[in-house]
Design an enzyme around this catalytic site. Structure first.
Site, PDB file in Angstrom:
ATOM      1  N   LYS A 125       0.832  -1.137  -0.175  1.00  0.00           N
ATOM      2  CA  LYS A 125      -0.015  -0.107   0.095  1.00  0.00           C
ATOM      3  C   LYS A 125       0.919   1.305  -0.011  1.00  0.00           C
ATOM      4  O   LYS A 125       0.454   2.343  -0.590  1.00  0.00           O
ATOM      5  CB  LYS A 125      -0.810  -0.069   1.145  1.00  0.00           C
ATOM      6  CG  LYS A 125      -0.486  -0.188   2.559  1.00  0.00           C
ATOM      7  CD  LYS A 125      -1.711  -0.367   3.571  1.00  0.00           C
ATOM      8  CE  LYS A 125      -1.260  -0.791   4.914  1.00  0.00           C
ATOM      9  NZ  LYS A 125      -0.540  -1.893   5.093  1.00  0.00           N
ATOM     10  N   HIS A 134      -1.967  -8.731  11.564  1.00  0.00           N
ATOM     11  CA  HIS A 134      -2.629  -7.885  12.472  1.00  0.00           C
ATOM     12  C   HIS A 134      -3.827  -8.688  13.058  1.00  0.00           C
ATOM     13  O   HIS A 134      -4.866  -7.991  13.769  1.00  0.00           O
ATOM     14  CB  HIS A 134      -3.239  -6.475  12.190  1.00  0.00           C
ATOM     15  CG  HIS A 134      -2.025  -5.740  11.512  1.00  0.00           C
ATOM     16  ND1 HIS A 134      -0.968  -5.283  12.049  1.00  0.00           N
ATOM     17  CD2 HIS A 134      -1.901  -4.942  10.276  1.00  0.00           C
ATOM     18  CE1 HIS A 134      -0.092  -4.560  11.637  1.00  0.00           C
ATOM     19  NE2 HIS A 134      -0.721  -4.313  10.472  1.00  0.00           N
ATOM     20  N   ASN A 151      -1.359   6.867   6.489  1.00  0.00           N
ATOM     21  CA  ASN A 151      -0.422   5.669   7.198  1.00  0.00           C
ATOM     22  C   ASN A 151       0.975   5.808   6.371  1.00  0.00           C
ATOM     23  O   ASN A 151       1.911   5.302   6.947  1.00  0.00           O
ATOM     24  CB  ASN A 151      -1.060   4.423   6.855  1.00  0.00           C
ATOM     25  CG  ASN A 151      -0.318   3.160   7.855  1.00  0.00           C
ATOM     26  OD1 ASN A 151      -0.393   3.442   8.884  1.00  0.00           O
ATOM     27  ND2 ASN A 151       0.281   2.458   6.902  1.00  0.00           N
TER      28      ASN A 151
END
Length: 463
Positions: A125, A194, A148
């Site tokens: 990403k 995660h 982010n």
């Protein structure tokens, strides 16, 4: 800065005063809100108070006075258990949101048609976000990049109809953004990650899906089963979907045919751009990233010529298969961002005749998943706490030496690569966290870069 005027005259609570948290507090204050901020770090509390923001221990606050609670994405919302501040907010019936939600609400208020590209995915990403922004800048567009990827979203310039926000979103950020509805949403891929923060892979996937569920155009990578399911679910709900893949597509989107990106419309398929010779976009994973970026650029009416120029001039990101320099036939690659076997696999796929520097603080599973790539390794140079464990895995299959430190590993691997007299790659791709010897992967990668640039005869790139 983007002043958050949607909370003007209201009082909000905020927990987490790192870079994005402090930026959020200041943006809320600039927009007319009263902020009560909190952090577990007293130094952060003092820094925030010095900037005119009220600070207080929210454990003892009157939560009935808060219109909203702004939570840092690094703080657990649900798993392994909610942070105490999230429990208090939920108990008081106060909504829990993040800084990207504040951006979305401000955009809806002041410039609802402002172009907004949001990008997520387990891997790739950051590269895709940076590549989209780079191509759009090549096209002369006013681009604001953040989220982010590094710059807090509320530190950027405000939304406007002729300004494009290109924002990387983690799953933690998406979970705090209920009104997320970008002009173009990009979902690249899904693999286990995660899970400690989301509970199950299914919940993790559901959170990722939110980024594209209400997008004007959903650009979705379909090279893994869960992402294909997301594309199908979005299409079934009437979302406009463009697929991206490293395999041929029979529907609208962009796919990689080797090193050629092919655009597919409802009526035809045509080559759009080539990736051959673009060092910053090596490997199949980067072909998927580039295909997604091309799909976005086409949707924003960037010409094919500009897209090709943007791809060819993309510098890449530091520490992600970053070309540092060359000594004759030996190429030096900084892939310090590869902190687990899954990330390192992408580098090992992309090169042959590898002098591999690896090690640090090992992740679960170690390097055993990389065994099929061992024939590509001429020699391995082990550093850090994982050295003994990795030496056992390499065994007699890969010649290896315990170097201990990155300094010795660079010196020995450079000497061996030079002596080979044939094309080779000295690859720092540690498959480990850095915390045994370095504060983070950036410091590790910077040190590698400095060591390589100090080698005799080096032709450094970007020095």
């Amino acid at each position: 800065m983007i002043p958050v005027t949607t909370f003007a005259g209201k009082t909000v609570a905020l927990f987490g005063l790192g870079g994005s948290g402090l930026a959020t507090a200041l943006a809320l204050k600039a927009g007319g809100a009263h902020v009560v901020a909190c952090d577990d770090n007293p130094a952060k509390m003092a820094e925030t108070a010095a900037k005119g923001i009220e600070t207080a221990d929210l454990r003892h606050a009157d939560w009935s006075r808060f219109a909203s609670f702004i939570l840092s994405p690094g703080v657990p919302l649900t798993h392994p258990e909610p942070h105490w501040s999230a429990k208090l907010a939920k108990g008081a019936g106060v909504e829990i949101i993040g800084d990207i939600e504040l951006f979305c609400r401000e955009r809806a208020k002041i410039a609802p048609n402002a172009p907004f590209v949001a990008i997520t995915g387990t891997n790739g990403k950051s590269t895709t976000t940076a590549l989209i922004a780079h191509i759009l800048r090549e096209a002369g567009r006013d681009v604001q990049m953040g989220g982010n990827i590094g710059t807090a979203i509320l530190s950027l310039e405000p939304p406007s109809d002729d300004r494009i926000h290109v924002i990387e979103c983690s799953s933690f950020q998406i979970d705090l953004t209920p009104s997320l509805a970008p002009t173009i949403g990009v979902h690249l891929n899904l693999s286990p990650d995660h899970i400690d923060r989301h509970g199950t892979m299914e919940l993790y996937a559901a959170i990722k899906e939110r980024l594209v569920a209400k997008a004007g155009l959903a650009v979705i990578g379909v090279d893994d089963p869960m992402s294909r399911a997301i594309a199908e679910a979005c299409e079934a709900r009437g979302v406009n979907v463009a697929r991206v893949s490293v395999e041929p597509l029979g529907t609208k989107g962009v796919f990689a045919d080797g090193e050629t990106l092919v655009g597919v419309t409802d009526t035809d398929a045509a080559p759009m751009a080539g990736l051959s010779g673009i060092g910053s976009l090596r490997g199949a994973h980067n072909a998927q990233n580039a295909a997604a970026a091309v799909a976005v650029a086409l949707a924003l009416n960037v010409s094919p010529e500009t897209i090709r120029s943007g791809l060819s001039t993309f510098p890449g990101l530091p520490h992600r298969m970053e070309e540092v320099g060359r000594i004759r036939d030996a190429l030096f690659i900084n892939d310090s961002k590869a902190t687990n076997a899954d990330s390192t696999e992408k580098a090992l796929k992309s090169f042959d005749s590898i002098f591999w520097i690896l090690g640090g603080k090992a992740k679960e599973g170690g390097i055993e998943p990389l065994r099929s790539y061992f024939p590509k390794i001429r020699k391995a140079y082990l550093i850090g706490a994982a050295s003994d464990e990795f030496a056992k895995t390499l065994g007699a299959d890969v010649p290896h030496v315990l170097c201990g430190t990155l300094d010795r590993a660079v010196a020995q691997s450079a000497s061996d690569a030079r002596a080979l007299g044939a094309p080779a790659v000295v690859l720092l791709s540690p498959a480990c966290a850095s915390y045994d010897q370095f504060p983070n992967y950036e410091v590790r990668g910077n040190h590698f870069r400095d060591l390589v640039r100090a080698l005799p005869g080096i032709e450094a790139k970007g020095a």
